[in-house]
Design an enzyme around this catalytic site. Sequence first.
Site, PDB file in Angstrom:
ATOM      1  N   LYS A   3       6.340 -13.577  -4.502  1.00  0.00           N
ATOM      2  CA  LYS A   3       7.031 -12.705  -5.450  1.00  0.00           C
ATOM      3  C   LYS A   3       7.007 -13.316  -6.865  1.00  0.00           C
ATOM      4  O   LYS A   3       6.718 -12.636  -7.848  1.00  0.00           O
ATOM      5  CB  LYS A   3       8.480 -12.503  -4.994  1.00  0.00           C
ATOM      6  CG  LYS A   3       9.395 -11.921  -6.024  1.00  0.00           C
ATOM      7  CD  LYS A   3       9.063 -10.471  -6.295  1.00  0.00           C
ATOM      8  CE  LYS A   3       9.785  -9.950  -7.505  1.00  0.00           C
ATOM      9  NZ  LYS A   3       9.641  -8.541  -7.686  1.00  0.00           N
ATOM     10  N   CYS A  31      12.352  -8.488 -14.759  1.00  0.00           N
ATOM     11  CA  CYS A  31      11.607  -9.361 -13.839  1.00  0.00           C
ATOM     12  C   CYS A  31      10.708 -10.362 -14.546  1.00  0.00           C
ATOM     13  O   CYS A  31      10.801 -11.560 -14.308  1.00  0.00           O
ATOM     14  CB  CYS A  31      10.810  -8.511 -12.874  1.00  0.00           C
ATOM     15  SG  CYS A  31      11.851  -7.376 -11.957  1.00  0.00           S
TER      16      CYS A  31
HETATM   17  N1  SAJ Z   1       3.228  -5.154 -20.965  1.00  0.00           N
HETATM   18  C1  SAJ Z   1       2.427  -5.519 -22.052  1.00  0.00           C
HETATM   19  N2  SAJ Z   1       1.070  -5.522 -21.879  1.00  0.00           N
HETATM   20  C2  SAJ Z   1       0.489  -5.169 -20.709  1.00  0.00           C
HETATM   21  C3  SAJ Z   1       1.303  -4.816 -19.609  1.00  0.00           C
HETATM   22  C4  SAJ Z   1       2.688  -4.816 -19.772  1.00  0.00           C
HETATM   23  O1  SAJ Z   1       2.921  -5.843 -23.139  1.00  0.00           O
HETATM   24  O2  SAJ Z   1      -0.738  -5.186 -20.643  1.00  0.00           O
HETATM   25  C5  SAJ Z   1       4.700  -5.185 -21.116  1.00  0.00           C
HETATM   26  C6  SAJ Z   1       5.394  -3.842 -20.819  1.00  0.00           C
HETATM   27  O3  SAJ Z   1       5.367  -3.030 -21.949  1.00  0.00           O
HETATM   28  C7  SAJ Z   1       6.786  -4.311 -20.453  1.00  0.00           C
HETATM   29  C8  SAJ Z   1       6.550  -5.652 -19.744  1.00  0.00           C
HETATM   30  O4  SAJ Z   1       5.244  -6.036 -20.105  1.00  0.00           O
HETATM   31  O5  SAJ Z   1       7.581  -4.545 -21.597  1.00  0.00           O
HETATM   32  C9  SAJ Z   1       6.715  -5.601 -18.242  1.00  0.00           C
HETATM   33  O6  SAJ Z   1       6.109  -4.436 -17.719  1.00  0.00           O
HETATM   34  P1  SAJ Z   1       5.309  -4.427 -16.327  1.00  0.00           P
HETATM   35  O7  SAJ Z   1       4.823  -3.062 -16.069  1.00  0.00           O
HETATM   36  O8  SAJ Z   1       4.301  -5.491 -16.346  1.00  0.00           O
HETATM   37  O9  SAJ Z   1       6.369  -4.925 -15.270  1.00  0.00           O
HETATM   38  P2  SAJ Z   1       7.815  -4.496 -14.693  1.00  0.00           P
HETATM   39  O10 SAJ Z   1       8.771  -5.558 -15.124  1.00  0.00           O
HETATM   40  O11 SAJ Z   1       8.182  -3.098 -14.940  1.00  0.00           O
HETATM   41  O12 SAJ Z   1       7.538  -4.649 -13.138  1.00  0.00           O
HETATM   42  C10 SAJ Z   1       7.021  -5.864 -12.614  1.00  0.00           C
HETATM   43  C11 SAJ Z   1       5.822  -5.508 -11.755  1.00  0.00           C
HETATM   44  N3  SAJ Z   1       5.118  -6.714 -11.347  1.00  0.00           N
HETATM   45  C12 SAJ Z   1       3.778  -6.819 -11.475  1.00  0.00           C
HETATM   46  O13 SAJ Z   1       3.079  -5.944 -11.949  1.00  0.00           O
HETATM   47  C13 SAJ Z   1       3.171  -8.068 -10.979  1.00  0.00           C
HETATM   48  C14 SAJ Z   1       6.309  -4.706 -10.552  1.00  0.00           C
HETATM   49  O14 SAJ Z   1       5.232  -4.428  -9.678  1.00  0.00           O
HETATM   50  C15 SAJ Z   1       7.397  -5.494  -9.804  1.00  0.00           C
HETATM   51  O15 SAJ Z   1       7.871  -4.735  -8.713  1.00  0.00           O
HETATM   52  C16 SAJ Z   1       8.547  -5.731 -10.759  1.00  0.00           C
HETATM   53  O16 SAJ Z   1       8.051  -6.497 -11.874  1.00  0.00           O
HETATM   54  C17 SAJ Z   1       9.649  -6.490 -10.057  1.00  0.00           C
HETATM   55  O17 SAJ Z   1      10.610  -5.861  -9.629  1.00  0.00           O
HETATM   56  O18 SAJ Z   1       9.546  -7.705  -9.887  1.00  0.00           O
END
Ligand code: SAJ
Length: 444
Positions: free
Chosen positions: A205, A259
């Site tokens: 995780k 997260c």
């Molecule tokens: N972001 C960027 N650039 C990118 C991708 C994302 O700046 O290329 C930013 C987003 O705008 C956001 C942040 O990162 O502010 C996080 O967004 P995210 O979509 O990466 O993640 P979360 O926090 O919504 O969800 C994550 C996910 N983990 C992974 O993709 C490995 C999700 O699958 C998990 O279930 C979740 O954390 C969790 O509960 O742990």
Amino acid sequence: MNTIGVIGLGCVGLPAAVIFASRGKRVVGFDIDSQKVEMVNKGISYINEPGLDGLLKDVVNRGLLEATNDGSCVVENTDAVIITVPTPFKEGKTDLTYIESALNLVKCGLHDKQLIVIESTIPPGTTKTFVKYKLEETGLRVEEDFYLAHVPERIAPGKAIYELTNEPRIIGGVGPKSTERAYELYSTVNKKLYKTDATTAEFVKLIENTFRDLNIAYANLLALMADCLDVDVWEAIELANTHPRVNIHKPGPGVGGSCLTKDPYMLVYSVNDLFGKELILISRSINEFMPQYTVSLIEKVLQENNVPRKSKIAVLGVAYKGNIGDTRESPAIFIVKELLKKGYEVFTYDPYTRESFGAISTNSMEEAIMGAYVTIIVTDHEQFKEIDLGKLKDKMAKPIIIDCRHLIDLRKAKKLGFIYYGIGCKRCNKNDNTRSSGNKAGNN
Ligand code: SAJ
């Protein structure tokens, strides 16, 4: 296993409870917040999650899901208990207070053959040591009298219902019998299950979220470099990603959500004196720096274009990521607050939330941009890709866009006479930028 207790009806627990109930299980959900309990029992969701409302109403009406404040109900008459409480990370340590309270509830009713699952994110080793130890204080023995597993939550806000049933889950028991029991339970809602031990599941995780954070940090670092080298980072990433083994993520105004902002720290601090921990910590620092960098970019643009203090600024999007209303740890919080501190009149518009962090929240994009000197796109909501640039220009006091997510068609904007800035593309504002719109950098 026909009856399930869920402790903690937040954005992880409520969708989980609803999904199990929708498969015919009788679910009792516990939460300390009586308002949440009342709402669940009325079939009303307080979480904005596509598909959740309808499913919740249905399972409550069918008598399959019930919420309560009474801890004994979730443990005494259930075959399995799933713990989905928060595990905040503070000052180098994971706060297990909520887990401990949940375990105290479980201890009061733990019984023969019951399965206890921790879904909350916890440091590697926690289930096999802390949780097991606490539960065995009852005199019952794990793998003999009861079963214990860690099944890490993988809830991506906005996609919870789909992902709970369609994306793989990791099943980590403290022993083989526990793994089998947990596998049996989760196979009723998801067919893609991978078995392992509890500590590996906890580690998995943390490493998946840290992987994502590291990748985004790399993209953000490239944006900072591109601004120094007079390169358009979006074009560069798009070109680098044509390589078959390269997939660079997207830079942006910062990384939000509960997260990615916490899990990398939990991973690093789960090992004492870890060699190389700087790799993870520096990535966190880069991502944490981005809202600050965004504010300095905004300030520079305002100065360069002689925008007086107290002028109206429109902020489009306050959620931490696109197409959801969740603002936890959103970069917009820092950006809006700093602009207010500097004396600007900030108007926000977000189609998914009315939160505004002290700014004036508006009902429509039009209201937010009317008379604004600058429009700043902070969140990559799909809706913002469709902005009618012609209308936008007519309504703004000055045609300046700061597109932190690279959503706007740069060529179109320039043709219409917009002054365009973005993260990692200082050069975009110059006339020598030959690139077409392009919005293919990284994945999301
Ligand atoms: N972001 C960027 N650039 C990118 C991708 C994302 O700046 O290329 C930013 C987003 O705008 C956001 C942040 O990162 O502010 C996080 O967004 P995210 O979509 O990466 O993640 P979360 O926090 O919504 O969800 C994550 C996910 N983990 C992974 O993709 C490995 C999700 O699958 C998990 O279930 C979740 O954390 C969790 O509960 O742990």
